[in-house]
Design a protein around this motif. Structure first.
Motif, PDB file in Angstrom:
ATOM      1  N   PHE A   1     -32.945  39.117  10.486  1.00  0.00           N
ATOM      2  CA  PHE A   1     -34.186  38.436  10.863  1.00  0.00           C
ATOM      3  C   PHE A   1     -34.792  37.844   9.588  1.00  0.00           C
ATOM      4  O   PHE A   1     -34.979  38.537   8.589  1.00  0.00           O
ATOM      5  CB  PHE A   1     -35.150  39.457  11.497  1.00  0.00           C
ATOM      6  CG  PHE A   1     -36.187  38.843  12.366  1.00  0.00           C
ATOM      7  CD1 PHE A   1     -35.886  38.420  13.658  1.00  0.00           C
ATOM      8  CD2 PHE A   1     -37.487  38.678  11.910  1.00  0.00           C
ATOM      9  CE1 PHE A   1     -36.848  37.852  14.470  1.00  0.00           C
ATOM     10  CE2 PHE A   1     -38.461  38.110  12.720  1.00  0.00           C
ATOM     11  CZ  PHE A   1     -38.141  37.705  14.000  1.00  0.00           C
ATOM     12  N   VAL A   2     -35.081  36.564   9.619  1.00  0.00           N
ATOM     13  CA  VAL A   2     -35.566  35.876   8.423  1.00  0.00           C
ATOM     14  C   VAL A   2     -37.082  35.661   8.535  1.00  0.00           C
ATOM     15  O   VAL A   2     -37.577  35.234   9.575  1.00  0.00           O
ATOM     16  CB  VAL A   2     -34.843  34.508   8.273  1.00  0.00           C
ATOM     17  CG1 VAL A   2     -35.390  33.719   7.103  1.00  0.00           C
ATOM     18  CG2 VAL A   2     -33.346  34.717   8.104  1.00  0.00           C
ATOM     19  N   GLY A   3     -37.809  35.969   7.461  1.00  0.00           N
ATOM     20  CA  GLY A   3     -39.264  35.749   7.465  1.00  0.00           C
ATOM     21  C   GLY A   3     -39.979  36.733   8.362  1.00  0.00           C
ATOM     22  O   GLY A   3     -40.785  36.352   9.207  1.00  0.00           O
ATOM     23  N   SER A   4     -39.691  38.031   8.168  1.00  0.00           N
ATOM     24  CA  SER A   4     -40.146  39.042   9.133  1.00  0.00           C
ATOM     25  C   SER A   4     -41.642  39.329   9.096  1.00  0.00           C
ATOM     26  O   SER A   4     -42.187  39.791  10.074  1.00  0.00           O
ATOM     27  CB  SER A   4     -39.386  40.345   8.884  1.00  0.00           C
ATOM     28  OG  SER A   4     -39.635  40.769   7.566  1.00  0.00           O
ATOM     29  N   LYS A   5     -42.309  39.046   8.009  1.00  0.00           N
ATOM     30  CA  LYS A   5     -43.755  39.306   7.858  1.00  0.00           C
ATOM     31  C   LYS A   5     -44.112  40.740   8.266  1.00  0.00           C
ATOM     32  O   LYS A   5     -45.170  40.987   8.857  1.00  0.00           O
ATOM     33  CB  LYS A   5     -44.575  38.314   8.686  1.00  0.00           C
ATOM     34  CG  LYS A   5     -44.481  36.883   8.173  1.00  0.00           C
ATOM     35  CD  LYS A   5     -45.149  35.910   9.122  1.00  0.00           C
ATOM     36  CE  LYS A   5     -44.768  34.485   8.808  1.00  0.00           C
ATOM     37  NZ  LYS A   5     -44.788  33.595   9.928  1.00  0.00           N
ATOM     38  N   GLY A   6     -43.214  41.668   8.019  1.00  0.00           N
ATOM     39  CA  GLY A   6     -43.515  43.079   8.274  1.00  0.00           C
ATOM     40  C   GLY A   6     -43.357  43.523   9.717  1.00  0.00           C
ATOM     41  O   GLY A   6     -43.344  44.705  10.004  1.00  0.00           O
ATOM     42  N   LYS A   7     -43.242  42.584  10.646  1.00  0.00           N
ATOM     43  CA  LYS A   7     -43.129  42.969  12.055  1.00  0.00           C
ATOM     44  C   LYS A   7     -41.750  42.562  12.577  1.00  0.00           C
ATOM     45  O   LYS A   7     -41.398  41.389  12.580  1.00  0.00           O
ATOM     46  CB  LYS A   7     -44.220  42.244  12.860  1.00  0.00           C
ATOM     47  CG  LYS A   7     -44.465  42.862  14.211  1.00  0.00           C
ATOM     48  CD  LYS A   7     -45.650  42.180  14.905  1.00  0.00           C
ATOM     49  CE  LYS A   7     -45.392  42.086  16.382  1.00  0.00           C
ATOM     50  NZ  LYS A   7     -45.287  40.753  16.887  1.00  0.00           N
ATOM     51  N   LEU A   8     -40.971  43.581  12.993  1.00  0.00           N
ATOM     52  CA  LEU A   8     -39.595  43.309  13.414  1.00  0.00           C
ATOM     53  C   LEU A   8     -39.415  43.528  14.915  1.00  0.00           C
ATOM     54  O   LEU A   8     -40.057  44.408  15.484  1.00  0.00           O
ATOM     55  CB  LEU A   8     -38.649  44.272  12.700  1.00  0.00           C
ATOM     56  CG  LEU A   8     -38.129  43.878  11.335  1.00  0.00           C
ATOM     57  CD1 LEU A   8     -37.192  44.946  10.819  1.00  0.00           C
ATOM     58  CD2 LEU A   8     -37.397  42.544  11.395  1.00  0.00           C
ATOM     59  N   PRO A   9     -38.548  42.746  15.558  1.00  0.00           N
ATOM     60  CA  PRO A   9     -38.230  43.041  16.962  1.00  0.00           C
ATOM     61  C   PRO A   9     -37.584  44.431  17.067  1.00  0.00           C
ATOM     62  O   PRO A   9     -36.969  44.895  16.104  1.00  0.00           O
ATOM     63  CB  PRO A   9     -37.211  41.961  17.338  1.00  0.00           C
ATOM     64  CG  PRO A   9     -37.201  40.976  16.234  1.00  0.00           C
ATOM     65  CD  PRO A   9     -37.776  41.624  15.026  1.00  0.00           C
ATOM     66  N   GLU A  10     -37.727  45.073  18.214  1.00  0.00           N
ATOM     67  CA  GLU A  10     -37.170  46.421  18.386  1.00  0.00           C
ATOM     68  C   GLU A  10     -35.645  46.402  18.494  1.00  0.00           C
ATOM     69  O   GLU A  10     -34.972  47.372  18.190  1.00  0.00           O
ATOM     70  CB  GLU A  10     -37.754  47.060  19.641  1.00  0.00           C
ATOM     71  CG  GLU A  10     -39.176  47.554  19.397  1.00  0.00           C
ATOM     72  CD  GLU A  10     -39.833  48.055  20.643  1.00  0.00           C
ATOM     73  OE1 GLU A  10     -39.124  48.303  21.636  1.00  0.00           O
ATOM     74  OE2 GLU A  10     -41.067  48.189  20.614  1.00  0.00           O
ATOM     75  N   SER A  11     -35.108  45.300  18.964  1.00  0.00           N
ATOM     76  CA  SER A  11     -33.669  45.195  19.166  1.00  0.00           C
ATOM     77  C   SER A  11     -33.143  43.981  18.407  1.00  0.00           C
ATOM     78  O   SER A  11     -33.847  42.969  18.315  1.00  0.00           O
ATOM     79  CB  SER A  11     -33.399  45.037  20.661  1.00  0.00           C
ATOM     80  OG  SER A  11     -32.057  44.772  20.896  1.00  0.00           O
ATOM     81  N   PRO A  12     -31.934  44.026  17.844  1.00  0.00           N
ATOM     82  CA  PRO A  12     -31.001  45.147  17.819  1.00  0.00           C
ATOM     83  C   PRO A  12     -31.402  46.198  16.781  1.00  0.00           C
ATOM     84  O   PRO A  12     -32.127  45.890  15.832  1.00  0.00           O
ATOM     85  CB  PRO A  12     -29.677  44.472  17.439  1.00  0.00           C
ATOM     86  CG  PRO A  12     -30.064  43.243  16.692  1.00  0.00           C
ATOM     87  CD  PRO A  12     -31.364  42.792  17.264  1.00  0.00           C
ATOM     88  N   ALA A  13     -30.868  47.420  16.986  1.00  0.00           N
ATOM     89  CA  ALA A  13     -31.278  48.547  16.157  1.00  0.00           C
ATOM     90  C   ALA A  13     -30.853  48.381  14.698  1.00  0.00           C
ATOM     91  O   ALA A  13     -31.525  48.864  13.793  1.00  0.00           O
ATOM     92  CB  ALA A  13     -30.693  49.833  16.734  1.00  0.00           C
ATOM     93  N   ASN A  14     -29.726  47.701  14.469  1.00  0.00           N
ATOM     94  CA  ASN A  14     -29.211  47.564  13.094  1.00  0.00           C
ATOM     95  C   ASN A  14     -29.708  46.291  12.407  1.00  0.00           C
ATOM     96  O   ASN A  14     -29.082  45.792  11.478  1.00  0.00           O
ATOM     97  CB  ASN A  14     -27.674  47.582  13.100  1.00  0.00           C
ATOM     98  CG  ASN A  14     -27.092  46.466  13.948  1.00  0.00           C
ATOM     99  OD1 ASN A  14     -27.771  45.931  14.821  1.00  0.00           O
ATOM    100  ND2 ASN A  14     -25.838  46.119  13.700  1.00  0.00           N
TER     101      ASN A  14
END
Ligand SMILES: [Mg+2]
Length: 278
Positions: A238-251
């Motif tokens: 994930f690029v440019g996450s700003k600290g908040k990530l989607p829950e999926s995928p786990a890796n």
């Protein structure tokens, strides 16, 4: 067209806007070192975007890619005519490309949008009813770019000014009754059916695995519509996450750096991890 490399060991699926391309300048310049390293490592880059085929082809050519590309959020896959193992269910698109249709056809989408407007009495305006000037005004694209953005096959973007959450739910219900989906909700909503970036990525994984059963796959994206594609990858980023990530995928790996700068550092890191010695 150059010959396609044999048996790629690593394939990289990538979103364009705010991932490989800078969100504001649409430049990939900051990713140039990693792009060159991919070429050296014979790691194909597969462009996967919500953009139309006509909008994507100039970039595919500028990057000297010889891999297939995925347009309109997974609505279809385009294979360069030079590759030898074109899937049987492809149709000839033009002299240089074959096309695999995955999503619901554009005529049906445009008709369904009119029906949904009539049925819900919600004011909607779809790309198919806009001229190039109107598309340019709403998107900020030049008139020439707006013309390319209107060459659509499987995805009808539309605006719905002042839409309440209740109206949004009514629209989704009316679309679902026709077997279609509505996604988005930033500047544009999108009406489409039967396709997403993940389905296209899964098909291309099978295609690449016919060349190399041990091929591994990376995917880079920055938005919700990239998640189905990220879920298909061995190395989802994930690029440019700003600290908040989607829950999926786990890796899921993440770069806080947005756009091509983040793309560059993550892909260089990945190539090193996969033993390409960059
Ligand atoms: Mg994006």
């Amino acid at each position: 067209m150059p010959e396609r490399p044999h048996k790629p060991a690593l394939v990289i699926f990538t979103d364009l806007d705010a991932t490989l391309l800078d969100e504001n300048t649409y430049s990939y310049k900051d990713a140039a070192p990693a792009l060159a390293a991919c070429k050296k490592a014979v790691a194909p880059i597969v462009l996967v975007s919500s953009k139309t085929f006509a909008e994507m082809v100039p970039l595919h050519s500028e990057l000297s890619l010889i891999s297939p590309l995925v347009a309109e959020n997974g609505g279809g896959i385009f294979f360069p005519a030079g590759v030898t193992d074109i899937p049987k269910n492809c149709v000839r698109h033009d002299s240089s490309w074959f096309r695999l249709d995955l999503g619901t056809g554009y005529k049906r989408l445009a008709k369904a949008l009119c029906e949904i407007q009539g049925e819900t009495d919600i004011a909607l305006e779809g790309f198919s009813s806009m001229d190039e000037q109107r598309v340019s005004l709403l998107t900020g694209l030049s008139l020439a770019q707006a013309k390319l953005a209107k060459l659509r096959y499987w995805d009808e973007p539309f605006v719905a000014p002042a839409l309440s959450p209740q109206d949004r739910a009514r629209l989704k219900k009316a679309a679902a009754a026709r077997g279609l989906n509505i996604t988005g909700g930033g500047r544009f909503f999108h009406l489409h059916g039967g396709s997403d970036k993940g389905r296209a990525a899964a098909l291309l994984k099978s295609w690449y695995r016919r060349q190399n059963p041990d091929a591994r796959f990376a995917a880079l994206g920055d938005s919700d519509n990239d998640i189905p594609m990220l879920e298909q990858a061995d190395f989802p980023i994930f690029v440019g996450s700003k600290g908040k990530l989607p829950e999926s995928p786990a890796n899921l790996a993440a770069s806080a750096i947005p756009g091509p700068k983040g793309w560059n550092s993550e892909v260089l890191r990945l190539l090193k991890k996969c033993g390409f010695g960059v």
